[in-house]
Structures are given as C-alpha cells and as structure tokens.
Motif scaffolding. Structure first.
Motif, short mmCIF file in Angstrom:
data_model
loop_
_atom_site.label_atom_id
_atom_site.label_comp_id
_atom_site.label_asym_id
_atom_site.label_seq_id
_atom_site.Cartn_x
_atom_site.Cartn_y
_atom_site.Cartn_z
N SER A 185 7.95 4.57 12.56
CA SER A 185 8.17 5.61 11.56
C SER A 185 8.96 5.07 10.36
O SER A 185 8.60 5.31 9.20
N ILE A 186 10.03 4.31 10.65
CA ILE A 186 10.85 3.76 9.56
C ILE A 186 10.05 2.73 8.76
O ILE A 186 10.13 2.71 7.52
N SER A 187 9.26 1.89 9.44
CA SER A 187 8.44 0.90 8.73
C SER A 187 7.46 1.57 7.78
O SER A 187 7.30 1.14 6.63
N GLU A 188 6.81 2.63 8.24
CA GLU A 188 5.84 3.33 7.39
C GLU A 188 6.52 3.95 6.18
O GLU A 188 6.00 3.87 5.05
N SER A 189 7.68 4.60 6.39
CA SER A 189 8.40 5.21 5.27
C SER A 189 8.92 4.16 4.31
O SER A 189 8.85 4.32 3.08
N LYS A 190 9.45 3.05 4.85
CA LYS A 190 9.97 1.98 4.00
C LYS A 190 8.85 1.35 3.18
O LYS A 190 9.05 1.03 2.00
N ASP A 191 7.68 1.19 3.80
CA ASP A 191 6.54 0.62 3.07
C ASP A 191 6.15 1.48 1.89
O ASP A 191 5.81 0.97 0.82
N ARG A 192 6.22 2.79 2.06
CA ARG A 192 5.89 3.69 0.94
C ARG A 192 6.88 3.52 -0.21
O ARG A 192 6.48 3.50 -1.38
N VAL A 193 8.18 3.40 0.13
CA VAL A 193 9.19 3.23 -0.92
C VAL A 193 9.02 1.88 -1.61
O VAL A 193 9.07 1.79 -2.85
N LEU A 194 8.82 0.81 -0.83
CA LEU A 194 8.64 -0.52 -1.43
C LEU A 194 7.41 -0.56 -2.34
O LEU A 194 7.43 -1.18 -3.41
N THR A 195 6.34 0.12 -1.91
CA THR A 195 5.13 0.18 -2.73
C THR A 195 5.39 0.92 -4.04
O THR A 195 4.92 0.51 -5.12
N GLN A 196 6.16 2.02 -3.96
CA GLN A 196 6.52 2.75 -5.18
C GLN A 196 7.34 1.88 -6.13
O GLN A 196 7.10 1.86 -7.35
N LEU A 197 8.29 1.14 -5.56
CA LEU A 197 9.12 0.26 -6.39
C LEU A 197 8.27 -0.85 -7.02
O LEU A 197 8.45 -1.18 -8.21
N GLU A 198 7.34 -1.43 -6.25
CA GLU A 198 6.49 -2.49 -6.80
C GLU A 198 5.59 -1.96 -7.91
O GLU A 198 5.35 -2.64 -8.91
#
Length: 533
Positions: free
Chosen positions: A450-463
């Motif tokens: 769950s944390i990996s999926e949420s973190k991936d969304r944030v990192l993608t937004q930042l990128e």
C-alpha cells in the motif's frame, strides 16, 4: 632462424600467444622466433584440452549439493559417452554434444592440430579455420562475401586460435544470446571477453599490454575460489550447472540482451587491486590502472559460437572502479525498484541494459535513457550519481553543490514516503475488520504494498512537475508547494546552495532537473550488500 610477427595476427590468435607465455612464464622469450612459438604452442594446446569437460559422479538427489571436477585430456573421449558430463564454460565452441559441437572441436584439435604440430608442418602451408575451434569464422567465397569456403591462415595462427578457444585464462561466462542458427529466439552459449591488445608495443618493446592483461586475469581467477564447481540439484533427472557457468571472475554480469560483463570485468579488476595491494612486487593499483587504460583504448571482443560483437567503455569507469567499489554499484542495479510494480523480467532486463550502457558510456544521452525508467534506487547508487555529476565534462559540479542537491532530492523522497505512510494510516482506519485482523506477516506485506503504491503516485507527480517546469523559479516554487502541502514542512536549509546555483544560472535548469530527479529516486533506507545478495 625463421622469424615472424604475431603482433600482426588477429586479436583472437594473439590472445593465445599471451596465454602460452603466461602459462610457461616465458616472459623473456623472443616471440618473433618461430621455433620458440612452436614450443610454446605444443604445451599450451595440450594444457587447453585438460579441463575441456566438467563431470560429476554424485547422485541426483533433489535439494542435495553435487560437485564437478575437470576431465583430463586422456579421459575426454570416454567421458563423452557418460552422464553427468558437460562442456566447460570457458570452451568457446557449440553446446551441441554431438556432430560439430563438443566432439567436433576436440577431435579437430587433437587429431589435426596437435598431431600436425608434432610433425613440424610446412611453415608456409595455409591452415583452414573451422568454426568448431575458431568461433569468429564466417565462411567466405572468392569475392570476399559469405560463401562455402573457410578462411585460411598460417599454421601457427590456427593453433594459437584454438588455444584461445580452449584456455581457462580468459574472462568467460555462459549466457543467453539471440540465436542465429536455430528457430529459438535466444540460446545459451559460452562467451569469452578478448581484448584487442598488442603482445608488445612496437615503440616500447618492454611494454606488453596483452600479456599484462592475462597475468592480472590469471591472478583474479585463481583468487576467485569457493563453491564455483558446486551445484544444487532441483530435478531428479537433470544435472544442474555449477556456479562457474555464471562467470569465472567475481560478480560476472550476464544480461539477456547480450551485453556480457565488460563493466563487471572492470569492477573485478578494481576490487582485486584494492584487496591484494601488491602484485609481482608492484602496487596492484598501478597494475590495474595500467591494464584498464590498455583495454579502455581498444575494443573488447565478446565471442561465442552463436555470434560475436565488440564493446568498449569510457575513461571514467577506470576512475570510478579505483576510487569506489564498482562491484557494489553493479549489484545495486539489481535492487532498483521500478515504480508501480513494473518488475517483470523483460522490463527489468531493459532497465539493466540501460544502466549498464550508462555505466560504460557516461554520456548525457545514456544518462537520459537511464532516467527514462521511473524507479527508486538503493542508497548505494548515490556514489555513482555523485561521481557522474562531479566528473563528466558537461557537468564537473562542485562537491558542495552536489551534496546540497542530494539533500534536496532526499527531502522530496522522504516527503513522498511520509505522505504515503499517512495515506496508509487513513486507509487502515477505514479498512474492513478482515484487513485489520490479518496475521502480522500478512499485514506487513499489505502495508508495504500500500505504501509503495501511494509513494509511487507521489514520486510520479513530482517527476511530472520537474519535467514540465519552464524556469528555475517555477521548478522550485512548484516542488516546494507540493511538498509543503504533503508534509507541512519546508525544504531543509542545506539545499540552499544548490537552489542558489540554479536560480543564478551557475547550473543550467535542465541539468538541475536531472539532478533533482536522480537524487529524488534514492531511497533513504540503507541495506548491507554482499556479493551473494
């Protein structure tokens, strides 16, 4: 006294001469003397046939460990008929057990080359090269195009070609490669790495680049001990390959795209230099530096019976392997986590290919291709990124600024984690009782996913924000707004030097984007790496 110049031979045959010199410690012999070359060849070609095959006499009990040993030259014909026998991974011939494969190469060497060598053949009589012992051979016709005739060379050149094919004293591994001779897309084949180096430098005959390379590799392979001739049985009727098939030097790389271990070979030489300190009375770092500069200036042939190609690397890799542990950096690529669970074999292999290409070339283009895979990197890759930004011609950024940029990227990564963790806490509150009452191990897995999926969304937004920013002011304003909203914290003050350098134009905004994106992907979690994990 008959004389010739083996320096004019093909690099593959020259390598056989260097092997013969090292095996027999013939460092002061005149390699232009035909009689000396014949004497060296007679010993070396027989030595090459010892260890032609690997054999085990252990029973195939599932989950048990079996051990292989090399078959002596005299026992090879009888071993062909037995189970538990396989072609050694350093022999560069066909993996086909019958016909022109294992037997074809052995018989050609033993019955033709060795017997004729003992009879002192006519010196100028040309010898036909066969692919069974000369894997670089392509049949040619009279016009020089592919055809029905094998090329011909001098007799001794043919013998030393066979020595290269047979010797253990070359970097080698068994790996997949696109097939040219079967209907399969890929086949497993033995590969060797052969540098295109002279036996001696014409303007400085005391300098012997190819012999020095073989000397260093011999010492590396001799110190690479352990369980490399052991294997674990998985199926009751199938003999497993021992670990040496993965490579006869530490942490040999075997990517499925055919990019086969040049970086890991450089890394092995660098680690060897740091670990043994002195070699033949001279600093091992000096030895490594000299040998690495030799092979950096010339092509490296990646040779197999299924096909061959050339590779090279740039000067930076020498500096990197002598200053840092390039082996650890290479291993860290296998621990990179591609975002959104895109870790299937094809995508991971594609990423590893780009990572290896970036390591070899260190160009802006190869770095962009490396960054094109959205991922999170192990913390150990920070040394690689620091080195890239500080040493390449297009960058050469001051250490203080690089450290500041690392802190900026680290803050973004931490913000993404904090936001993902808070999101999980909210999700857990609203979750069903079935989720809340999961056993501890399963709940931990659920949380991690769950944390990996949420973190991936944030990192993608930042990128995406980094990529779309038109100016340095917009870049920092937009990233600051996102992280402030997520974690209610400002970017740490240590990042100020980097931000100042970008805002004043000291660092180009596009370079700044690459730095932020790269450092933002570094995980703040550090794991102890060993050669085996």
């Amino acid at each position: 006294m008959d004389r010739l110049n083996p320096n004019l031979w093909h690099p593959y045959a020259r390598y056989g001469v260097a092997v013969a010199v090292v095996e027999q410690s013939a460092f002061n012999d005149d390699l232009s003397d035909l009689s000396i070359l014949e004497k060296l060849a007679k010993y070396a070609i027989r030595a090459g046939l010892d260890g032609y095959l690997l054999q085990t006499f252990d029973n195939l009990i599932p989950q048990s460990e079996i051990k292989y040993s090399y078959v002596s030259q005299e026992d090879v014909p009888e071993a062909f008929k037995k189970d538990g026998v396989m072609l050694s991974p350093h022999v560069l011939t066909s993996s086909d057990k019958y016909g022109g494969g294992w037997k074809g190469c052995f018989n050609k060497v033993q019955k033709d080359l060795i017997k004729s060598l003992e009879k002192s053949p006519e010196k100028e009589k040309p010898q036909e090269l066969f692919q069974s012992f000369a894997p670089l051979v392509t049949k040619i016709n009279k016009e020089g195009n592919e055809g029905s005739s094998n090329p011909k060379v001098t007799y001794l050149e043919a013998v030393f070609t066979a020595i290269t094919t047979l010797t253990k004293l070359k970097p080698c591994l068994n790996a997949r490669i696109p097939s040219k001779s079967t209907d399969q897309k890929q086949v497993w084949a033995n590969h060797g790495i052969i540098p295109d180096l002279p036996l001696w430098e014409e303007l400085n005959t005391s300098s012997t680049p190819l012999i020095d390379f073989v000397l260093v590799f011999k010492n590396i392979s001799e110190t690479y001990q352990g369980d490399i001739l052991k294997a674990k049985v998985k199926a009751p009727k199938k003999y497993p390959q021992p670990l040496i098939f993965r490579g006869n030097f530490p942490n040999a790389n075997r990517l499925s795209n055919g990019s086969l271990g040049v970086v890991s070979l450089v890394a092995a030489i660098g680690r060897w230099a740091r670990e043994i300190q002195y070699f033949r009375g001279i600093s091992s770092v000096n030895w490594a530096d000299r040998v690495l500069h030799f092979i950096q200036k010339n092509p490296l042939y990646i040779v197999s019976n299924e096909g061959s190609f050339q590779e090279s690397f740039n000067h930076h890799l020498i500096d990197l392997t002598l200053k840092e542990d390039l082996t650890v950096i290479g291993l860290s690529f296998y621990r990179v986590r591609l975002l959104f669970g895109n870790d299937d074999e094809k995508k991971k292999q594609a990423f590893l290919m780009m990572a290896e290409r970036f390591l070899r070339l260190y160009t802006p283009e190869s770095f962009k291709m490396f960054l094109s895979f959205r991922a999170e990197y192990p913390a150990e890759l920070s040394k690689l990124l620091n080195h890239y930004f500080m040493t390449t011609k297009q960058n050469r950024i001051d250490l203080e600024i690089v450290k500041s940029a690392r802190a900026y990227g680290e803050a973004l990564n931490l913000a993404a984690y904090i936001a993902a963790n808070e999101d999980f806490k909210t999700k857990l509150k609203d979750a069903s009782s079935e989720i809340k009452t999961l056993p501890e191990d399963e709940l931990r897995k659920y949380k991690s996913k769950s944390i990996s999926e949420s973190k991936d969304r944030v990192l993608t937004q930042l990128e995406s924000t980094i990529g779309s920013s038109k100016s340095s002011t917009a870049l920092f304003y937009q990233l600051g707004s996102i992280t402030g909203r997520l974690v209610k914290k400002d970017i740490p003050s240590i990042s100020g030097r980097f931000m100042e350098a970008v805002l004043t134009g000291e660092i180009d905004v596009e370079d700044a984007k690459n730095m932020i994106m790269a450092f933002m992907r570094l995980s703040t979690y550090t794991e102890q790496l060993t050669d085996n994990n």
